[in-house]
Design an enzyme around this catalytic site. Structure first.
Site, mmCIF file in Angstrom:
data_model
loop_
_atom_site.group_PDB
_atom_site.id
_atom_site.type_symbol
_atom_site.label_atom_id
_atom_site.label_comp_id
_atom_site.label_asym_id
_atom_site.label_seq_id
_atom_site.Cartn_x
_atom_site.Cartn_y
_atom_site.Cartn_z
ATOM 1 N N VAL A 17 59.377 57.953 59.056
ATOM 2 C CA VAL A 17 59.217 58.609 60.355
ATOM 3 C C VAL A 17 59.272 57.597 61.493
ATOM 4 O O VAL A 17 59.886 57.842 62.549
ATOM 5 C CB VAL A 17 57.889 59.393 60.397
ATOM 6 C CG1 VAL A 17 57.651 59.960 61.791
ATOM 7 C CG2 VAL A 17 57.894 60.508 59.363
ATOM 8 N N CYS A 18 58.645 56.431 61.305
ATOM 9 C CA CYS A 18 58.633 55.432 62.372
ATOM 10 C C CYS A 18 60.051 54.933 62.675
ATOM 11 O O CYS A 18 60.379 54.635 63.829
ATOM 12 C CB CYS A 18 57.719 54.269 62.016
ATOM 13 S SG CYS A 18 58.217 53.374 60.528
#
Length: 1190
Positions: free
Chosen positions: A721-722
């Site tokens: 996600v990052c």
């Protein structure tokens, strides 16, 4: 090592084609799609056909093709070929669509039908059938060389063609050529089909240097001709190959004075392919793989120059590759490497390799000294990524005459490897080549193909032509003559795929051609073949014997999936007469829950344009029954899986309803479930899969081999996600981000408004705000309130368009300017991380905020261009959320909106005033409620549709992705690549599909024979390289048990419930444990059960329940249901201490229903040695329930 290499080849996921430096070659028209074909039309076709086919004779060519395509058909060309397009790429696909394939072969040949089917579905522009209508010795030889009565595939195709194209006519009314042409036309109406006499072709080729006739002949042959010779004797192959070679030097096809030539033929279970593409054939892209852009960490400049990848990154380069560099943000025109090339000299490991820098094109002009130092310093400063460069190469071929003369010279390297157990056996190679050569001479002398009585004479002739009298040579020759009279359907399908694929290579320059012979056989099926006779009515009976063919007709097969692979399998099964015996209860059970789409038509031969929208399984049955009306098919449209509700595919089906499973699936999860059922029920499984030009087949043999799950591929890597949110470094990251943005803006948010509308109107703002907080938490509640305030908008007709475009402009500023400035504010360029290393290093690249610039160009790969596109499609999709119909927005309108927006904003990031959570969320909810009254109906929800270019979905994702890519220094891509990634499109082509489906059917024959494991073959193929690896399946792994015993996944301890126990409510836990102890123990080696589990649920642990009479005397099935109901798993405390009723969720209800309906349950049991205390897992213990007779 070779097997690991094959697996590595098959694991490559990204195969979008990037072509480099192809312009230097004369490769024809490079347009992606051609204009509407202009077909010659005439109504003078003389036949009794109900459907009149247009004809015209022109220069020896008779045109028998469909009417010109209407506009709808032309516009759907891209949709039809979309999956193949992602395999071939735009350039190659364009050349295929404009190619002319000349085909010479018997018009009743199954191999010819198969090859033409593959070519037509692949979308070749023209097919010219060459017919030998002369009354010569050669024509007579050719007619004797092929026996159509023992060609099951050809007969099946012809039967299917008659039933589809001419259902009201008898066989004698329609000649074989007319039937073939009409069937191929039905497969793909856009393919132009012509007929030419072979004599006219040979005469025409001789006249190509004559100016008076060259234009007319060139028009007939096209700019991109290929000749495919099928099922012809060697003398005919040489005749046609010579003609393709003997072209005047003034004539050029794709840069050389020859027509690429391919020949394919099969004789029983033996096949041969040959390719001659001339002295100077240009391969533009050898493998079709997209070079991987890999992040550079640094270039080490010492005694040797070493390139290092960023930590966690792996390169894909090999020794000898040339690599190119891509630059960091802000580094554009000023970087120029001039004529300097970077060449890989040695690969250290997957993360580093050695290189050298060269001047110009000469390999000895090394860059050295200060110039080298300056170059490396510049690259360390400015280079962001590197990738290997695709370099076209010239390949030289021998003519067939030359190749046959050189067949025993290993230095010529004219044999491609296939089966790893056979290809490197020189005796086998020599024997097979001699047999094919002898086959023609035998027919010439005896006016007949050989029978079994001719075995000795045939073998003697083979030995005479090769001077090899070894035992192995005689054995292979004996097997050849045993089956050569007939055609073996699966082998014809394999060589039909090979022939078509090589023709596509010749037409496009894409992929490595076969160099030059490909020999493949499956003579292991003859190990248990029965006796045959001249009176055998089918090719299968001649090759395998009546007894085995009878078994095949009585088989109960389960075909899972009727997509591309499923269609090919079903076509083969119908020709092999599988599942046709009513007396033996034979059948083919088929299930597929999908419906037919336009894109399926380029590789699924059973479906036509009129079938679009139908269930695949239903349409497949209708088509297959035209091929073989005797086949007994039972079709379903339901899912097969452990999460499906009660269906036809229950425990009784798996235990007694089928014999063998043929997988034609497209996902790992379904494969694993089918595999688990086959292992649990001791059923054989053949699994097949493809990815573009790559394919694999795995056979699972009960009680002998490992299963699919034993060596399944690792799961596909996911994007953190990052990385998606803040630190993308590959184009796939930005495309996925763009797709998520689409789903959030135009799917989730309008759904959110529709679902919240009623409660928002009926509640007070403070109450609604509190419910959001209680349900979502503070951050998510605020975000939802902000979105509702934005989306509960009521525009009047005058401001609707302007406000939507303004919203799109504001969104662009937030996403590509404000958020990136905010990220740089949190992590300045010179900041460090927790380890005191530069924060912006490795895979973390600092973004460049993007804002529309009024003074810059709107063309090319600039931020302005993509910002205009973003506003154009975001504004349109925003308007379509609220209004009905299509709201087109022009680029000029989007540009004007951006200019107006620029004048109204301050480019600095707005600093929001601090306000309490309650005040902020309540104000947003009030705004949403106020505007909601102006929305009369639900908002429109857009579901991402990748195959419709008119809806703006892919265009939106492309613009969003490319803006983010520009900001992070990633090279943007076009809409085609965006569609592939965002739509999760799996590249596919009919040739690969046909190949692996045929291999599945060969394994089916071996499974029916109950062949030894060593005769089965797992396959790993890559038609692009080409690479063929056939290996025996691995045996099932032995698992250690107690007392030195071992077992495999196929072993079971069977405990049967008696009628008495059934009448008392079922076998109790106490009785179950006693039965296990009794069956698993011996006098010398006793065991005691210590733990019993059902899936994740613990049923028994001796330290807890050994003295608990209530549990010990409870029926085992009841304990399983109690465990599921209470949700007790092995890591939790056993039992529901509260003792109250528990509401069952849907998953628990499904599990319980499955337990209640199953005839057996499998348990995991841990046992211990009472003397030593040693523990080990027993083989799965199966409790089979007593079944009352009806």
């Amino acid at each position: 090592m070779i097997l690991h290499f094959a697996i590595l080849l098959l694991s490559v996921q990204n195969i979008y084609i990037t072509l480099v430096d192809a312009s230097q070659f004369n490769l024809g028209n490079n347009d992606v799609f051609t204009s509407k074909p202009s077909f010659i039309q005439n109504q003078q076709f003389k036949s009794k056909c109900r459907n009149v086919l247009p004809t015209l004779r022109c220069g020896g060519v008779e045109d028998i093709s469909s009417d010109s395509l209407d506009e709808t058909e032309v516009e759907s060309d891209e949709e039809r070929y979309s999956r193949q397009f992602y395999t071939l790429g735009a350039r190659a696909h364009s050349l295929v669509r404009t190619s002319t394939i000349l085909i010479d072969g018997p018009p009743t040949s199954g191999l010819l039908y198969e090859s033409m089917k593959n070519l037509a579905l692949s979308g070749v522009g023209n097919i010219v059938l060459l017919l030998n209508e002369s009354d010569t010795k050669q024509a007579k030889l050719e007619s004797l060389y092929f026996l159509d009565t023992l060609d099951d595939l050809g007969n099946s195709y012809r039967r299917g063609a008659m039933n589809e194209c001419f259902p009201n006519h008898g066989d004698s009314d329609i000649n074989d050529v007319d039937l073939l042409v009409e069937f191929i036309r039905r497969l793909n109406p856009s393919v132009k089909i012509s007929i030419m006499k072979r004599k006219d072709f040979l005469d025409s080729v001789d006249k190509l240097g004559n100016e008076d006739s060259s234009i007319e002949i060139r028009d007939a042959l096209g700019e991109n001709p290929v000749l495919l010779c099928i099922d012809r004797p060697q003398s005919t192959q040489i005749l046609l190959n010579d003609a393709c070679r003997n072209i005047d030097d003034s004539i050029s096809f794709q840069g050389q004075s020859c027509i690429p030539f391919i020949s394919i033929e099969t004789a029983g279970v033996y096949g041969k392919a040959f390719c001659d593409f001339g002295d100077n054939f240009h391969v533009v892209d050898e493998d079709g793989e997209s070079p991987k852009a890999t992040l550079i960490d640094h270039i080490e400049n010492g005694a040797e120059i070493v390139m290092h990848c960023v930590e966690g990154e792996r390169h894909d380069v090999s020794k000898g590759d040339e690599i190119t560099f891509q630059w960091k943000n802000g580094v554009e025109e000023e970087v120029d490497l001039h004529d300097i090339r970077c060449i890989v000299t040695y690969v250290n490991n997957p993360t580093s390799f050695k290189v050298k820098f060269l001047y110009g094109s000469e390999d000895d002009d090394l860059l050295e000294g200060d110039k080298l130092d300056d170059m490396i310093s510049m690259l360390n400063t400015n280079a962001n990524t590197f990738e290997r460069k695709k370099i076209p190469r010239a390949v030289s071929f021998l003519s067939m005459r030359e190749a046959i003369s050189a067949k025993d010279d290993p230095s010529k390297e004219i044999f491609a490897a296939s089966d790893l157990d056979k290809s490197f056996d020189p005796t086998r190679r020599s024997a097979v080549m001699s047999c094919f050569s002898t086959l023609e001479s035998f027919v010439r002398e005896n006016n007949s193909l050989p029978c079994h009585d001719d075995k000795e004479d045939f073998i003697e002739s083979c030995i005479g032509s090769s001077s090899d009298e070894s035992k192995n040579f005689k054995k292979i020759s004996s097997s050849f003559v045993q089956s050569s009279r007939a055609k073996f359907t699966p082998l014809q399908a394999i060589y039909g795929a090979v022939g078509a694929q090589e023709a596509l290579k010749a037409a496009s320059g894409l992929y490595n051609p076969i160099k030059q012979f490909l020999l493949y056989d499956c003579d292991e099926v003859l190990q248990k073949a029965g006796k045959t006779s001249v009176e055998s009515s089918t090719g299968m009976k001649w090759i395998l014997g009546k007894k085995l063919c009878k078994k095949l007709s009585g088989q109960k097969l389960f075909v899972v999936g009727s997509g591309a692979i499923g269609c090919e399998i079903l076509k083969n099964l119908s020709a092999m007469n599988v599942g046709t015996s009513k007396k033996m209860n034979g059948s083919v059970i088929l299930t597929d829950m999908d419906t037919i789409e336009k894109s399926n038509l380029s590789r699924q031969l059973l479906f036509r344009d009129s079938d679009v929208g139908k269930f695949k399984s239903v349409a497949a049955k209708e088509a297959i029954e035209r091929f073989n009306p005797k086949i007994r098919m039972d079709v379903h449209t339901s899912k097969v899986g452990d999460d499906s509700k009660e269906t036809y595919f229950d425990g009784k089906f798996w235990s007694n309803g089928i014999d063998i499973v043929l997988n034609a699936l497209d996902n790992v999860e379904a494969r694993l479930f089918i595999d688990s059922q086959c292992v649990a029920n001791q059923k054989a499984l053949v699994d097949a899969g493809t990815l573009g030009a790559k394919g694999n087949v795995q056979v699972v043999v009960p009680k002998q081999s490992e299963s699919y799950a034993s060596s399944s591929d690792p799961p596909e890597p996911t994007i953190p996600v990052c990385t998606l949110k803040n630190f993308p470094y590959e184009i796939s990251h930005t495309i996925q981000w763009g797709r998520d943005l689409f789903d959030g803006l135009f799917t989730r948010r309008p759904s959110q408004v529709n679902e919240s509308k009623e409660s928002l109107l009926e509640s007070k703002p403070s109450e609604f705000a509190k419910s959001l907080f209680d349900k979502l938490g503070e951050d998510a509640a605020i975000q939802m309130a902000i979105e509702l305030a934005e989306d509960c908008a009521s525009y009047d007709e005058e401001s609707f368009r302007k406000e939507s475009l303004s919203w799109a402009c504001n969104l662009a500023k937030k996403l590509f300017y404000d958020s990136m400035n905010q990220l740089l504010k949190q992590h300045p360029i010179d900041s460090t991380d927790e380890d005191d290393k530069p924060f912006w290093s490795g895979t973390r690249k600092a973004p460049t905020p993007l804002l529309y610039s009024a003074g810059s160009s709107d063309d090319g790969e600039t931020a302005n261009k993509y910002l205009i596109d973003f506003v154009q499609y975001t504004g349109r999709l925003r308007m379509e959320m609220y209004g009905e119909g299509i709201f087109d927005v022009s680029k000029e309108e989007a540009k004007e909106a951006l200019l107006d927006f620029l004048e109204s904003i301050d480019n600095d990031i707005d600093e929001e005033e601090e306000e309490s959570f309650q005040k902020k969320i309540t104000s947003k909810v009030k705004a949403a409620k106020t505007n909601l009254s102006g929305i009369a109906s639900d908002l429109n929800i857009a579901e991402f549709e990748k195959d419709d270019d008119t809806n703006g979905h892919v265009a939106f994702v492309t613009a969003a992705s490319n803006l983010r890519a520009l900001a992070y220094g990633i090279t943007p891509v076009d809409a085609m690549e965006t569609r592939r990634v965002a739509g999760r499109i799996v590249p596919a082509m009919i040739t690969t599909t046909a190949f692996v489906s045929a291999l599945s059917c060969i394994e089916l024959v071996k499974l029916t024979q109950k062949a030894d494991l060593k005769y089965h073959r797992n396959a790993f193929i890559n038609l692009a390289l080409p690479f063929f690896a056939f290996t025996s399946p691995l045996p099932a792994e032995e698992i250690n048990g107690l007392h030195g015993s071992t077992y495999t996944i196929w072993d079971r301890i069977l405990v049967k419930e008696s009628e008495k126990q059934f009448n008392k409510g079922g076998m109790t836990l106490r009785r179950f444990i006693r039965q296990i102890n009794k069956k698993a123990s011996t006098d010398e080696d006793p065991i005691e059960v210590s733990n019993i589990s059902f899936g994740p649920y613990m049923i028994y642990a001796n330290f807890l329940h050994e003295d608990d009479d209530e549990i010990m005397d409870t029926p085992i099935k009841e304990l399983v249901i109690d465990a599921i109901s209470s949700g007790d798993i092995e890591d939790d405390d056993f039992g529901n201490e509260d003792g109250g009723d528990v509401a069952l969720n849907e998953s628990q209800q499904t599990e319980i229903a499955a337990v209640e309906n199953k005839d057996f349950l499998d348990f995991t049991v841990i046992a211990e040695d009472p003397n030593t205390g040693e523990e080990a897992e027993l083989p799965p213990v199966r409790l089979r329930s007593f079944i009352q007779e009806d």
